[in-house]
Design a protein around this motif. Structure first.
Motif, PDB file in Angstrom:
ATOM      1  N   LEU A   1       3.651   5.727  -5.681  1.00  0.00           N
ATOM      2  CA  LEU A   1       3.545   5.637  -7.129  1.00  0.00           C
ATOM      3  C   LEU A   1       2.438   6.542  -7.649  1.00  0.00           C
ATOM      4  CD1 LEU A   1       4.895   4.046  -9.441  1.00  0.00           C
ATOM      5  CD2 LEU A   1       3.124   2.311  -9.166  1.00  0.00           C
ATOM      6  N   ALA A   2       1.356   6.645  -6.896  1.00  0.00           N
ATOM      7  CA  ALA A   2       0.197   7.432  -7.313  1.00  0.00           C
ATOM      8  C   ALA A   2       0.531   8.920  -7.471  1.00  0.00           C
ATOM      9  CB  ALA A   2      -0.944   7.253  -6.307  1.00  0.00           C
TER      10      ALA A   2
ATOM     11  N   GLU B   1       0.840  -1.206   0.000  1.00  0.00           N
ATOM     12  CA  GLU B   1       0.000   0.000   0.000  1.00  0.00           C
ATOM     13  C   GLU B   1       0.875   1.258   0.000  1.00  0.00           C
ATOM     14  OE1 GLU B   1      -2.519  -0.479   3.366  1.00  0.00           O
ATOM     15  OE2 GLU B   1      -3.843  -1.955   2.384  1.00  0.00           O
ATOM     16  N   SER B   2       1.939   1.235   0.790  1.00  0.00           N
ATOM     17  CA  SER B   2       2.830   2.392   0.874  1.00  0.00           C
ATOM     18  C   SER B   2       3.472   2.692  -0.487  1.00  0.00           C
ATOM     19  CB  SER B   2       3.912   2.141   1.924  1.00  0.00           C
ATOM     20  OG  SER B   2       4.858   3.180   1.934  1.00  0.00           O
TER      21      SER B   2
ATOM     22  N   GLN C   1       3.470  -5.879  -5.904  1.00  0.00           N
ATOM     23  CA  GLN C   1       3.440  -7.022  -4.988  1.00  0.00           C
ATOM     24  C   GLN C   1       4.654  -7.926  -5.213  1.00  0.00           C
ATOM     25  OE1 GLN C   1      -0.032  -9.497  -5.306  1.00  0.00           O
ATOM     26  NE2 GLN C   1       0.512 -10.746  -3.539  1.00  0.00           N
ATOM     27  N   TYR C   2       4.980  -8.137  -6.472  1.00  0.00           N
ATOM     28  CA  TYR C   2       6.140  -8.983  -6.802  1.00  0.00           C
ATOM     29  C   TYR C   2       7.425  -8.367  -6.243  1.00  0.00           C
ATOM     30  CZ  TYR C   2       9.598 -11.496  -9.616  1.00  0.00           C
ATOM     31  OH  TYR C   2      10.679 -12.245 -10.021  1.00  0.00           O
ATOM     32  N   GLU C   3       7.585  -7.061  -6.443  1.00  0.00           N
ATOM     33  CA  GLU C   3       8.779  -6.367  -5.941  1.00  0.00           C
ATOM     34  C   GLU C   3       8.871  -6.461  -4.421  1.00  0.00           C
ATOM     35  OE1 GLU C   3       8.545  -2.393  -7.308  1.00  0.00           O
ATOM     36  OE2 GLU C   3       8.836  -2.892  -9.432  1.00  0.00           O
ATOM     37  N   VAL C   4       7.761  -6.220  -3.752  1.00  0.00           N
ATOM     38  CA  VAL C   4       7.749  -6.240  -2.284  1.00  0.00           C
ATOM     39  C   VAL C   4       8.085  -7.633  -1.769  1.00  0.00           C
ATOM     40  CG1 VAL C   4       6.281  -6.039  -0.232  1.00  0.00           C
ATOM     41  CG2 VAL C   4       6.180  -4.293  -2.027  1.00  0.00           C
ATOM     42  N   MET C   5       7.474  -8.660  -2.356  1.00  0.00           N
ATOM     43  CA  MET C   5       7.738 -10.028  -1.912  1.00  0.00           C
ATOM     44  C   MET C   5       9.212 -10.374  -2.108  1.00  0.00           C
ATOM     45  SD  MET C   5       4.963 -11.206  -0.657  1.00  0.00           S
ATOM     46  CE  MET C   5       5.258 -12.957  -0.563  1.00  0.00           C
ATOM     47  N   ASN C   6       9.754  -9.975  -3.267  1.00  0.00           N
ATOM     48  CA  ASN C   6      11.176 -10.230  -3.532  1.00  0.00           C
ATOM     49  C   ASN C   6      12.055  -9.564  -2.481  1.00  0.00           C
ATOM     50  OD1 ASN C   6      11.364 -11.969  -5.649  1.00  0.00           O
ATOM     51  ND2 ASN C   6      11.981 -10.470  -7.177  1.00  0.00           N
TER      52      ASN C   6
END
Length: 434
Positions: free
Chosen positions: A35-36, A29-30, A63-68
């Motif tokens: 990004l917004a 979310e952050s 989401q992919y970036e954060v999980m990585n």
């Protein structure tokens, strides 16, 4: 909670990582909110795009970036706490059955092996040495003279002989049919230097300018041209020009033309000797280093991390493709290069690297700053402008790292030679320089 490291096989290990689902959600979310502020979308002013639109467009990638990032951070923290030395990248897979509110991952990886160095006093190493003789200096003088030779056309009545430069037209046929590479016009080469097959050169000896000749030629079974190897061809040759070579005299003028400070014959020979001794020194060091490394690896016991071997294979394949590209090969980056071609070489390099690293660590053989400086200064002396060469090395960290690696290898070589059973062998100059 203490990190549990599960042993799977030899060097393979596994750690289970637990991540808070809330932490992941908050971070996603952050990042979407940040990004917004800059994202653009039709019908909205910059910074005014609704979060629902931003989430729909970028949610998956964020989401992919954060999980990585979070899995990477968790793995690094767990590996540090467990005090394991990770070799290569871990394989991450999501795991079922995680506690409520958490996401579980299995990180499977390899660790660096324990390297058991053998008894170096039992290792046998052949150490070579080479002397720069007067004959070696004479041979180098001969090469320098050939590089500056001139040619004069022979009289029409004089036949071609060894050490003459000949210009010919030729065409070869097998069973009356021309073959690839069997024809040339105005082809020039030196008789007697072995550039052509001996039977071909023999047919030209004694021929005069303007003469033509047809002769048979048997290609050797091991000839590099596979299409003609072992076959007999008929060649038609026309000798267009015969030139006698003239070698410059070895005198003060010749020495001066080479830029020798002491422009005398004695000064020229002394300069050649100094350059040859420098080249001999580096070649002897390289040869003895290779012998030491072979002996060092032979005494050591260790398992090889598959990940490091694969990384080395990937590097060797990339180098092979880069070399093909330099040669002008089209689509070299897509060339099908089988990885197995480099398997043995990669394993040898990884094994040697691990053994050397352990020997350096356990015996404090790291490169000292003064050693690196001395090595660069010695290398620079073989160039016309040593100061520029030194600046070139000292001005780049990568080049300095390469020199440091060489110095460490030299330290290892000296250390092993001081421990092992060394047999000395005097090597002829020509044998070393091959």
């Amino acid at each position: 909670m203490a990190v549990t490291v599960e042993t799977l096989e030899k060097l393979e290990r596994r750690i289970t990582l637990l991540l808070s689902a809330d932490t992941i959600r908050i971070e996603i979310e952050s990042r979407l909110r940040r990004l917004a502020r800059t994202v653009k979308a039709d019908g909205f002013r910059p910074g005014k795009v609704p979060m629902s639109v931003v989430a729909q467009r970028y949610g998956s990638s964020v989401q992919y970036e954060v999980m990585n990032d979070k899995v990477g951070e968790a793995f690094n923290k767990a590996a540090n706490e467990a005090q394991v030395r990770v070799a290569g990248m871990p394989r991450i897979a999501e795991r079922e059955g995680a506690p409520e509110g958490e996401i579980a991952f299995d990180a499977t990886f390899e660790i660096y092996p324990e390297v058991k160095l053998g008894d170096l006093s039992a290792a046998e190493v052949e150490r070579v040495s080479t002397e720069v003789t007067e004959a070696a200096i004479d041979k180098t003088l001969g090469i320098l003279r050939k590089q500056r030779r001139t040619f004069a056309q022979r009289a029409a009545a004089e036949g071609a002989a060894d050490e003459d430069r000949v210009t010919i037209d030729f065409e070869g046929k097998i069973d009356g049919v021309p073959f690839d590479g069997g024809k040339a016009e105005a082809f020039q080469f030196m008789l007697g230097e072995g550039r052509m097959l001996e039977a071909f050169e023999k047919a030209l000896r004694g021929m005069k300018s303007g003469e033509s000749k047809t002769f048979p030629l048997q290609f050797p079974e091991d000839y590099q041209g596979k299409d003609v190897a072992g076959k007999e061809a008929d060649f038609m040759v026309t000798l267009k020009k015969v030139e006698a070579q003239h070698l410059p005299e070895v005198n003060e003028a010749f020495a001066k033309s080479l830029g020798i400070n002491d422009a005398t014959v004695e000064g020229l020979r002394a300069d050649i000797k100094k350059n040859l001794e420098r080249e001999v020194k580096f070649r002897v060091i390289a040869r003895n280093k290779a012998a030491v490394m072979d002996a060092l690896v032979a005494t050591a016991e260790l398992d090889l991390p598959k990940a490091l071997v694969q990384n080395e294979i990937d590097r060797l394949v990339a180098n092979a493709r880069a070399e093909l590209k330099q040669r002008g090969i089209k689509d070299a980056d897509k060339a099908p290069i089988p990885a197995e071609l480099f398997q043995a070489q990669a394993e040898k390099r990884v094994r040697l690297g691990l053994v050397v690293a352990e020997l350096v660590r356990s015996n404090q053989l790291q490169a000292k700053a003064e050693q690196i400086t001395a090595h660069i200064e010695e290398m620079a002396q073989s160039y016309e402008k040593p100061a520029e060469v030194k600046r070139w090395y000292f001005g780049d960290q990568q080049r300095m790292a390469e020199v440091e690696a060489v110095v460490i290898e030299n330290n290892v070589t000296d250390f092993v030679l001081g421990k092992a059973k060394v047999s000395d062998k005097s090597l002829a100059f020509d044998e070393l320089m091959v």
